[in-house]
Design a protein around this motif. Structure first.
Motif, short mmCIF file in Angstrom:
data_model
loop_
_atom_site.label_atom_id
_atom_site.label_comp_id
_atom_site.label_asym_id
_atom_site.label_seq_id
_atom_site.Cartn_x
_atom_site.Cartn_y
_atom_site.Cartn_z
N GLU A 26 0.85 -1.18 0.00
CA GLU A 26 0.00 0.00 0.00
C GLU A 26 0.89 1.23 0.00
O GLU A 26 1.83 1.35 0.77
CB GLU A 26 -0.90 0.00 1.23
N GLN A 27 0.60 2.15 -0.88
CA GLN A 27 1.37 3.38 -0.97
C GLN A 27 0.48 4.53 -0.52
O GLN A 27 -0.64 4.68 -1.00
CB GLN A 27 1.87 3.59 -2.39
N TYR A 28 1.00 5.35 0.36
CA TYR A 28 0.23 6.46 0.89
C TYR A 28 1.17 7.52 1.45
O TYR A 28 2.36 7.30 1.62
CB TYR A 28 -0.73 5.99 1.98
N SER A 29 0.62 8.67 1.70
CA SER A 29 1.32 9.75 2.36
C SER A 29 0.51 10.14 3.59
O SER A 29 -0.72 10.04 3.59
CB SER A 29 1.45 10.96 1.45
N SER A 30 1.20 10.58 4.62
CA SER A 30 0.53 11.05 5.83
C SER A 30 0.70 12.55 5.93
O SER A 30 1.82 13.06 5.89
CB SER A 30 1.13 10.39 7.07
N LEU A 31 -0.40 13.26 6.05
CA LEU A 31 -0.41 14.70 6.21
C LEU A 31 -0.93 15.00 7.61
O LEU A 31 -1.94 14.43 8.03
CB LEU A 31 -1.30 15.34 5.15
N TYR A 32 -0.25 15.88 8.34
CA TYR A 32 -0.66 16.19 9.70
C TYR A 32 -0.36 17.64 10.04
O TYR A 32 0.49 18.29 9.42
CB TYR A 32 0.02 15.26 10.70
N PRO A 102 -16.33 31.62 12.55
CA PRO A 102 -15.09 30.85 12.65
C PRO A 102 -14.45 30.67 11.28
O PRO A 102 -15.14 30.49 10.28
CB PRO A 102 -15.51 29.51 13.24
N ALA A 103 -13.13 30.75 11.25
CA ALA A 103 -12.38 30.65 10.00
C ALA A 103 -11.75 29.26 9.90
O ALA A 103 -11.17 28.76 10.86
CB ALA A 103 -11.28 31.71 9.95
N LYS A 104 -11.85 28.66 8.74
CA LYS A 104 -11.29 27.34 8.49
C LYS A 104 -9.93 27.48 7.81
O LYS A 104 -9.83 28.08 6.75
CB LYS A 104 -12.23 26.52 7.60
N VAL A 105 -8.89 26.93 8.46
CA VAL A 105 -7.56 26.87 7.87
C VAL A 105 -7.37 25.43 7.40
O VAL A 105 -7.47 24.49 8.20
CB VAL A 105 -6.47 27.26 8.89
N GLN A 106 -7.09 25.25 6.12
CA GLN A 106 -7.08 23.92 5.51
C GLN A 106 -5.79 23.73 4.72
O GLN A 106 -5.34 24.64 4.02
CB GLN A 106 -8.29 23.83 4.59
N VAL A 107 -5.20 22.55 4.86
CA VAL A 107 -4.04 22.15 4.07
C VAL A 107 -4.46 20.98 3.20
O VAL A 107 -4.98 19.98 3.71
CB VAL A 107 -2.84 21.74 4.95
N ILE A 108 -4.25 21.10 1.90
CA ILE A 108 -4.55 20.02 0.96
C ILE A 108 -3.23 19.60 0.32
O ILE A 108 -2.46 20.44 -0.14
CB ILE A 108 -5.56 20.44 -0.11
N LEU A 109 -2.97 18.30 0.32
CA LEU A 109 -1.75 17.75 -0.24
C LEU A 109 -2.12 16.84 -1.41
O LEU A 109 -2.89 15.89 -1.26
CB LEU A 109 -1.00 16.95 0.83
N ASN A 110 -1.58 17.14 -2.58
CA ASN A 110 -1.82 16.34 -3.78
C ASN A 110 -0.53 15.64 -4.19
O ASN A 110 0.54 16.24 -4.18
CB ASN A 110 -2.30 17.22 -4.93
N SER A 111 -0.66 14.37 -4.56
CA SER A 111 0.43 13.62 -5.17
C SER A 111 -0.15 12.88 -6.37
O SER A 111 -1.34 12.97 -6.64
CB SER A 111 1.08 12.64 -4.18
N GLU A 112 0.68 12.11 -7.06
CA GLU A 112 0.19 11.35 -8.21
C GLU A 112 -0.83 10.30 -7.80
O GLU A 112 -1.67 9.91 -8.59
CB GLU A 112 1.37 10.68 -8.91
N ILE A 113 -0.73 9.84 -6.57
CA ILE A 113 -1.57 8.73 -6.12
C ILE A 113 -2.75 9.19 -5.26
O ILE A 113 -3.85 8.67 -5.38
CB ILE A 113 -0.72 7.70 -5.33
N ASN A 114 -2.54 10.17 -4.39
CA ASN A 114 -3.53 10.53 -3.38
C ASN A 114 -3.74 12.03 -3.26
O ASN A 114 -2.91 12.83 -3.68
CB ASN A 114 -3.08 10.04 -2.00
N THR A 115 -4.85 12.37 -2.61
CA THR A 115 -5.10 13.72 -2.12
C THR A 115 -5.46 13.58 -0.65
O THR A 115 -6.34 12.79 -0.29
CB THR A 115 -6.26 14.39 -2.89
N GLU A 116 -4.76 14.33 0.19
CA GLU A 116 -4.99 14.31 1.64
C GLU A 116 -5.42 15.71 2.07
O GLU A 116 -5.05 16.70 1.44
CB GLU A 116 -3.72 13.91 2.39
N GLU A 117 -6.16 15.79 3.19
CA GLU A 117 -6.62 17.08 3.68
C GLU A 117 -6.64 17.07 5.20
O GLU A 117 -7.04 16.07 5.82
CB GLU A 117 -8.03 17.35 3.15
N VAL A 118 -6.19 18.17 5.81
CA VAL A 118 -6.33 18.40 7.25
C VAL A 118 -6.75 19.86 7.44
O VAL A 118 -6.51 20.71 6.58
CB VAL A 118 -5.02 18.11 8.04
N HIS A 119 -7.41 20.15 8.56
CA HIS A 119 -7.83 21.52 8.81
C HIS A 119 -8.02 21.77 10.30
O HIS A 119 -8.06 20.83 11.09
CB HIS A 119 -9.13 21.84 8.05
#
Length: 126
Positions: A26-32, A102-119
Motif C-alpha cells: 500500500e502506498q500512501y502519504s501522511s499529512l498532519y 469561525p475561520a477554516k484553515v485547511q491544508v490540501i496535499l496532492n500527489s500522483e496517487i492521493n489527495t490528503e486534507e487536514v484543517h
C-alpha cells in the motif's frame, strides 16, 4: 467433476490472495498538523502553524501543497520526498479584516496517487 472444479477454484483463489499479500504494498502519504503549533483563538492579524508530510510511497514522489483560509487559496508549494522521508513547514498567515469567523484553515496535499486534507478552525478573541 464439480468437486474437482471447486478444489481448483480454491487453489487459484489461495494463490491470488497470497500474491496480493506478498507482492503488493500500500502506498500512501501522511499529512498532519502539529497540535502544539497553533491556537484556535487569534488575538491579532496573524496565525501560524506547522504541518508535516511523511512519504510511504515507493520511489520519489512529487507533492503540491495548498493552504486555504475559508476556501480561499493563500499559498502553494511544491516539493519532492523519497520513501520514508518527512517534510515539516511552518506557515504564517495574515488575517485580513474581511475574514469571517469561525475561520477554516485547511491544508490540501496532492500527489500522483492521493489527495490528503487536514484543517482546524479559528475563533476571534474579543
Amino acid at each position: 467433476m464439480f468437486k474437482t472444479a471447486a478444489i481448483i477454484a480454491i487453489i487459484i483463489a489461495i494463490i491470488i490472495t497470497g500474491y496480493l499479500f506478498i507482492f503488493t504494498k500500500e502506498q500512501y502519504s501522511s499529512l498532519y498538523i502539529i497540535p502544539e503549533s497553533y491556537q484556535n483563538q487569534t488575538f491579532d492579524d496573524r496565525i501560524s502553524f506547522t504541518y508535516g508530510v511523511i512519504c510511504s510511497e515507493e520511489g520519489g514522489t512529487d507533492y503540491d501543497s495548498q493552504i486555504f483560509l475559508n476556501n480561499e487559496l493563500v499559498h502553494t508549494e511544491q516539493f519532492r520526498l523519497n520513501y520514508n522521508e518527512y517534510y515539516e513547514k511552518n506557515e504564517e498567515l495574515l488575517l485580513t479584516e474581511n475574514v469571517t469567523y469561525p475561520a477554516k484553515v485547511q491544508v490540501i496535499l496532492n500527489s500522483e496517487i492521493n489527495t490528503e486534507e487536514v484543517h482546524f478552525w479559528l475563533e476571534k478573541e474579543n
